[in-house]
Design a protein around this motif. Structure first.
Motif, PDB file in Angstrom:
ATOM      1  N   GLU A  77      -6.141   0.604   4.445  1.00 26.05           N
ATOM      2  CA  GLU A  77      -5.037  -0.350   4.517  1.00 26.05           C
ATOM      3  C   GLU A  77      -4.571  -0.759   3.122  1.00 26.05           C
ATOM      4  N   LYS A  78      -5.512  -0.959   2.201  1.00 27.10           N
ATOM      5  CA  LYS A  78      -5.170  -1.334   0.817  1.00 27.10           C
ATOM      6  C   LYS A  78      -4.335  -0.236   0.166  1.00 27.10           C
ATOM      7  N   LEU A  79      -4.725   1.029   0.358  1.00 24.56           N
ATOM      8  CA  LEU A  79      -3.948   2.132  -0.207  1.00 24.56           C
ATOM      9  C   LEU A  79      -2.552   2.212   0.400  1.00 24.56           C
ATOM     10  N   LYS A  80      -2.448   2.045   1.717  1.00 24.87           N
ATOM     11  CA  LYS A  80      -1.137   2.088   2.377  1.00 24.87           C
ATOM     12  C   LYS A  80      -0.214   1.005   1.825  1.00 24.87           C
ATOM     13  N   VAL A  81      -0.729  -0.215   1.719  1.00 22.38           N
ATOM     14  CA  VAL A  81       0.080  -1.334   1.225  1.00 22.38           C
ATOM     15  C   VAL A  81       0.501  -1.080  -0.221  1.00 22.38           C
ATOM     16  N   GLU A  82      -0.399  -0.593  -1.047  1.00 18.19           N
ATOM     17  CA  GLU A  82      -0.097  -0.363  -2.457  1.00 18.19           C
ATOM     18  C   GLU A  82       0.914   0.771  -2.637  1.00 18.19           C
ATOM     19  N   ILE A  83       0.800   1.820  -1.841  1.00 11.58           N
ATOM     20  CA  ILE A  83       1.760   2.935  -1.927  1.00 11.58           C
ATOM     21  C   ILE A  83       3.143   2.463  -1.498  1.00 11.58           C
ATOM     22  N   GLU A  84       3.220   1.681  -0.431  1.00 11.08           N
ATOM     23  CA  GLU A  84       4.509   1.151   0.016  1.00 11.08           C
ATOM     24  C   GLU A  84       5.102   0.188  -1.012  1.00 11.08           C
ATOM     25  N   ARG A  85       4.263  -0.602  -1.663  1.00 11.85           N
ATOM     26  CA  ARG A  85       4.740  -1.558  -2.668  1.00 11.85           C
ATOM     27  C   ARG A  85       5.353  -0.843  -3.863  1.00 11.85           C
ATOM     28  N   GLN A  86       4.811   0.344  -4.193  1.00  7.79           N
ATOM     29  CA  GLN A  86       5.305   1.087  -5.347  1.00  7.79           C
ATOM     30  C   GLN A  86       6.421   2.068  -4.996  1.00  7.79           C
ATOM     31  N   GLY A  87       6.917   2.063  -3.774  1.00  5.07           N
ATOM     32  CA  GLY A  87       8.067   2.880  -3.434  1.00  5.07           C
ATOM     33  C   GLY A  87       7.751   4.130  -2.647  1.00  5.07           C
ATOM     34  N   GLY A  88       6.581   4.269  -2.130  1.00  2.93           N
ATOM     35  CA  GLY A  88       6.243   5.404  -1.278  1.00  2.93           C
ATOM     36  C   GLY A  88       5.603   6.552  -2.041  1.00  2.93           C
ATOM     37  N   VAL A  89       5.259   7.583  -1.288  1.00  2.00           N
ATOM     38  CA  VAL A  89       4.551   8.735  -1.846  1.00  2.00           C
ATOM     39  C   VAL A  89       5.446   9.540  -2.779  1.00  2.00           C
ATOM     40  N   GLY A  90       6.732   9.493  -2.599  1.00  2.00           N
ATOM     41  CA  GLY A  90       7.660  10.259  -3.424  1.00  2.00           C
ATOM     42  C   GLY A  90       7.838   9.723  -4.830  1.00  2.00           C
ATOM     43  N   ASN A  91       7.324   8.572  -5.130  1.00  2.00           N
ATOM     44  CA  ASN A  91       7.460   7.969  -6.452  1.00  2.00           C
ATOM     45  C   ASN A  91       6.617   8.752  -7.460  1.00  2.00           C
ATOM     46  N   PRO A  92       7.265   9.353  -8.494  1.00  2.00           N
ATOM     47  CA  PRO A  92       6.480  10.127  -9.466  1.00  2.00           C
ATOM     48  C   PRO A  92       5.596   9.256 -10.355  1.00  2.00           C
ATOM     49  N   ALA A  93       5.908   7.980 -10.487  1.00  2.00           N
ATOM     50  CA  ALA A  93       5.108   7.088 -11.334  1.00  2.00           C
ATOM     51  C   ALA A  93       4.111   6.290 -10.508  1.00  2.00           C
ATOM     52  N   LEU A  94       3.710   6.828  -9.373  1.00  2.93           N
ATOM     53  CA  LEU A  94       2.794   6.139  -8.479  1.00  2.93           C
ATOM     54  C   LEU A  94       1.417   6.007  -9.121  1.00  2.93           C
ATOM     55  N   GLU A  95       0.922   4.784  -9.230  1.00  2.00           N
ATOM     56  CA  GLU A  95      -0.416   4.528  -9.761  1.00  2.00           C
ATOM     57  C   GLU A  95      -1.281   3.959  -8.657  1.00  2.00           C
ATOM     58  N   LEU A  96      -2.248   4.747  -8.232  1.00  2.00           N
ATOM     59  CA  LEU A  96      -3.129   4.295  -7.166  1.00  2.00           C
ATOM     60  C   LEU A  96      -4.157   3.308  -7.723  1.00  2.00           C
ATOM     61  N   PRO A  97      -4.586   2.361  -6.906  1.00  4.67           N
ATOM     62  CA  PRO A  97      -5.595   1.415  -7.376  1.00  4.67           C
ATOM     63  C   PRO A  97      -6.955   2.096  -7.544  1.00  4.67           C
ATOM     64  N   GLU A  98      -7.818   1.447  -8.284  1.00  2.95           N
ATOM     65  CA  GLU A  98      -9.160   1.958  -8.521  1.00  2.95           C
ATOM     66  C   GLU A  98     -10.158   1.102  -7.762  1.00  2.95           C
ATOM     67  N   ALA A  99     -11.323   1.689  -7.482  1.00  2.00           N
ATOM     68  CA  ALA A  99     -12.420   0.938  -6.880  1.00  2.00           C
ATOM     69  C   ALA A  99     -13.471   0.717  -7.954  1.00  2.00           C
ATOM     70  N   HIS A 100     -13.818  -0.527  -8.193  1.00  2.00           N
ATOM     71  CA  HIS A 100     -14.844  -0.874  -9.179  1.00  2.00           C
ATOM     72  C   HIS A 100     -16.078  -1.354  -8.430  1.00  2.00           C
ATOM     73  N   ILE A 101     -17.196  -0.683  -8.683  1.00  2.00           N
ATOM     74  CA  ILE A 101     -18.433  -0.997  -7.974  1.00  2.00           C
ATOM     75  C   ILE A 101     -19.399  -1.670  -8.936  1.00  2.00           C
ATOM     76  N   ARG A 102     -19.906  -2.796  -8.504  1.00  2.00           N
ATOM     77  CA  ARG A 102     -20.947  -3.515  -9.247  1.00  2.00           C
ATOM     78  C   ARG A 102     -22.200  -3.438  -8.382  1.00  2.00           C
ATOM     79  N   GLY A 103     -23.165  -2.610  -8.819  1.00  2.00           N
ATOM     80  CA  GLY A 103     -24.374  -2.398  -8.040  1.00  2.00           C
ATOM     81  C   GLY A 103     -25.562  -3.112  -8.632  1.00  2.00           C
ATOM     82  N   ASP A 104     -26.364  -3.713  -7.769  1.00  2.00           N
ATOM     83  CA  ASP A 104     -27.586  -4.373  -8.199  1.00  2.00           C
ATOM     84  C   ASP A 104     -28.586  -3.310  -8.653  1.00  2.00           C
ATOM     85  N   ILE A 105     -29.382  -3.633  -9.675  1.00  2.00           N
ATOM     86  CA  ILE A 105     -30.307  -2.659 -10.248  1.00  2.00           C
ATOM     87  C   ILE A 105     -31.401  -2.264  -9.253  1.00  2.00           C
TER      88      ILE A 105
END
Length: 159
Positions: free
Chosen positions: A94-122
């Motif tokens: 859902e996050k990817l769908k919303v972000e792609i739509e916010r940036q103008g759809g899949v056809g946008n050549p300057a589309l920047e997908l979000p990143e996932a940052h993981i903070r893991g316990d040792i």
């Protein structure tokens, strides 16, 4: 067996001549000393220097925290909300769908997908962190990274 030359000739001599054995062992030792350095090949690799680069946190990036719950199961948190494996997948898609739509759809050549940052316990088992990485990649996140803390003193030490 060798027969002794003097005195009682009926009794066989029980001494063993060890000179040929020692000669053979010395030759084998020399062969192995020469052959071992040739057989062991080392590839020189220049490792990159470790520096601390602070991560630029964008609001569209997803922050996951992974730890082990009290009962030994994996506990994955999306921001501050605990989610199950299926909820993690659904939220990520859902996050990817919303972000792609916010940036103008899949056809946008300057589309920047979000990143996932993981903070893991040792103390978290790898299967917990690996499962979260796999789920985020399955949802479509191309960049999945880890958030870590540098050691005290400002620099990073190479392990």
């Amino acid at each position: 067996m060798a027969i002794s030359s003097g005195g009682n000739t009926d009794k066989p001599m029980s001494d063993i001549n060890t000179t040929p054995l020692v000669d053979v062992m010395l030759v084998l030792l020399i062969i192995f000393l020469i052959a071992v350095p040739v057989a062991i090949q080392a590839v020189k690799v220049k490792l990159p220097s470790v520096t601390f680069d602070p991560t630029t946190t964008k609001p569209e990036n997803v922050s996951l925290s992974i730890t082990t719950a009290g009962d030994g199961t994996c506990a994955v948190y999306w921001n501050m909300t605990r989610v199950t494996h299926q909820e993690l997948l659904d939220r990520a898609v859902e996050k990817l769908k919303v972000e792609i739509e916010r940036q103008g759809g899949v056809g946008n050549p300057a589309l920047e997908l979000p990143e996932a940052h993981i903070r893991g316990d040792i103390n978290t088992p790898y299967q917990c962190i690996g499962g979260a990485i796999y789920t985020m990649q399955m949802a479509g996140f191309a960049k999945v990274g880890f958030i870590s803390e540098p050691p005290p003193g400002g620099g990073t030490a190479r392990l």
